[in-house]
Enzyme design. Structure first.
Site, mmCIF file in Angstrom:
data_model
loop_
_atom_site.group_PDB
_atom_site.id
_atom_site.type_symbol
_atom_site.label_atom_id
_atom_site.label_comp_id
_atom_site.label_asym_id
_atom_site.label_seq_id
_atom_site.Cartn_x
_atom_site.Cartn_y
_atom_site.Cartn_z
ATOM 1 N N ASP A 10 73.462 11.541 92.156
ATOM 2 C CA ASP A 10 72.849 12.276 91.062
ATOM 3 C C ASP A 10 71.900 11.334 90.308
ATOM 4 O O ASP A 10 72.056 10.115 90.374
ATOM 5 C CB ASP A 10 73.969 12.785 90.138
ATOM 6 C CG ASP A 10 73.448 13.398 88.864
ATOM 7 O OD1 ASP A 10 72.707 14.394 88.952
ATOM 8 O OD2 ASP A 10 73.787 12.882 87.789
ATOM 9 N N ASP A 12 70.224 11.803 86.573
ATOM 10 C CA ASP A 12 70.354 11.633 85.125
ATOM 11 C C ASP A 12 71.793 11.306 84.736
ATOM 12 O O ASP A 12 72.703 12.095 84.958
ATOM 13 C CB ASP A 12 69.885 12.903 84.404
ATOM 14 C CG ASP A 12 68.436 13.231 84.731
ATOM 15 O OD1 ASP A 12 67.582 12.366 84.468
ATOM 16 O OD2 ASP A 12 68.180 14.320 85.264
ATOM 17 N N HIS A 83 65.141 24.964 89.996
ATOM 18 C CA HIS A 83 65.341 26.263 89.343
ATOM 19 C C HIS A 83 66.135 26.152 88.046
ATOM 20 O O HIS A 83 66.935 25.237 87.880
ATOM 21 C CB HIS A 83 66.092 27.204 90.295
ATOM 22 C CG HIS A 83 65.476 27.278 91.646
ATOM 23 N ND1 HIS A 83 66.065 26.714 92.760
ATOM 24 C CD2 HIS A 83 64.302 27.825 92.065
ATOM 25 C CE1 HIS A 83 65.291 26.925 93.814
ATOM 26 N NE2 HIS A 83 64.217 27.591 93.421
#
EC number: 3.1.3.-
Length: 176
Positions: A10, A12, A83
């Site tokens: 990941d 952030d 999205h």
């Protein structure tokens, strides 16, 4: 864990930042992150970016901005959900669409991969859905995710809780 094919990381709160959106041009990895990337490379473990970036859908950054950022860190490939959570796509974590796409593209057995992230209710649930090893880091949102928000992902246990990305990578390498 002997045959780990790849690690999904990941962005952030795991690689750097605060857990909040920071544009790639302003993003700074934690000081230990580049060492973690090099350890994965030195041990021939593929590393893939694995990130929700709904700000792309709002025009605040582009997929290319993120792709170029991850390539400068040496990632083998980049999997981004652009999205908003309300769009109902299959790639927005905790849905496992990004992992499934990577599996098809790179012929991976997802039970032989690790997901490293700082949010239990997204990263750990996505990993769990495909049978990947789950490593929660305590940077970014990690401490709050593990303590205050544990109820949002209580059905899933991380395989390891790491202080940070480098601690997670060292654990993977030691388990090999």
């Amino acid at each position: 864990m002997k045959n780990i094919q790849a690690v999904f990381i990941d962005r952030d709160g795991t690689i750097g930042g605060t857990g909040h959106f920071i544009h790639p041009k302003d993003f700074t990895p934690y000081p230990f992150s580049k060492t973690a990337f090099q350890l994965l490379k030195d041990n021939n473990i593929k590393m893939f970016a694995f990130t929700n970036q709904h700000r792309i859908s709002r025009g605040e950054a582009s997929v290319i901005d993120f792709y170029n950022e991850f390539k400068t860190y040496g990632f083998d490939d980049v999997f981004i959900c652009p999205h908003s959570p309300s769009e109902g796509c299959e790639c927005h974590k905790p849905k496992p669409g990004l992992l499934l796409d990577a599996s098809r593209k790179h012929n991976l057995d997802l039970s032989k991969t690790c997901v490293i992230g700082d949010v239990g209710s997204t990263d750990m649930l996505a990993a769990h859905a495909v049978g990947a090893f789950k490593i929660l880091v305590l940077t970014g949102w990690g401490k709050k995710s593990f303590n205050e928000y544990r109820h949002t992902w209580e059905s899933v246990q991380p395989d390891f809780v790491a202080e940070n990305l480098l601690d997670a990578v060292r654990w993977i390498i030691n388990k090999r």
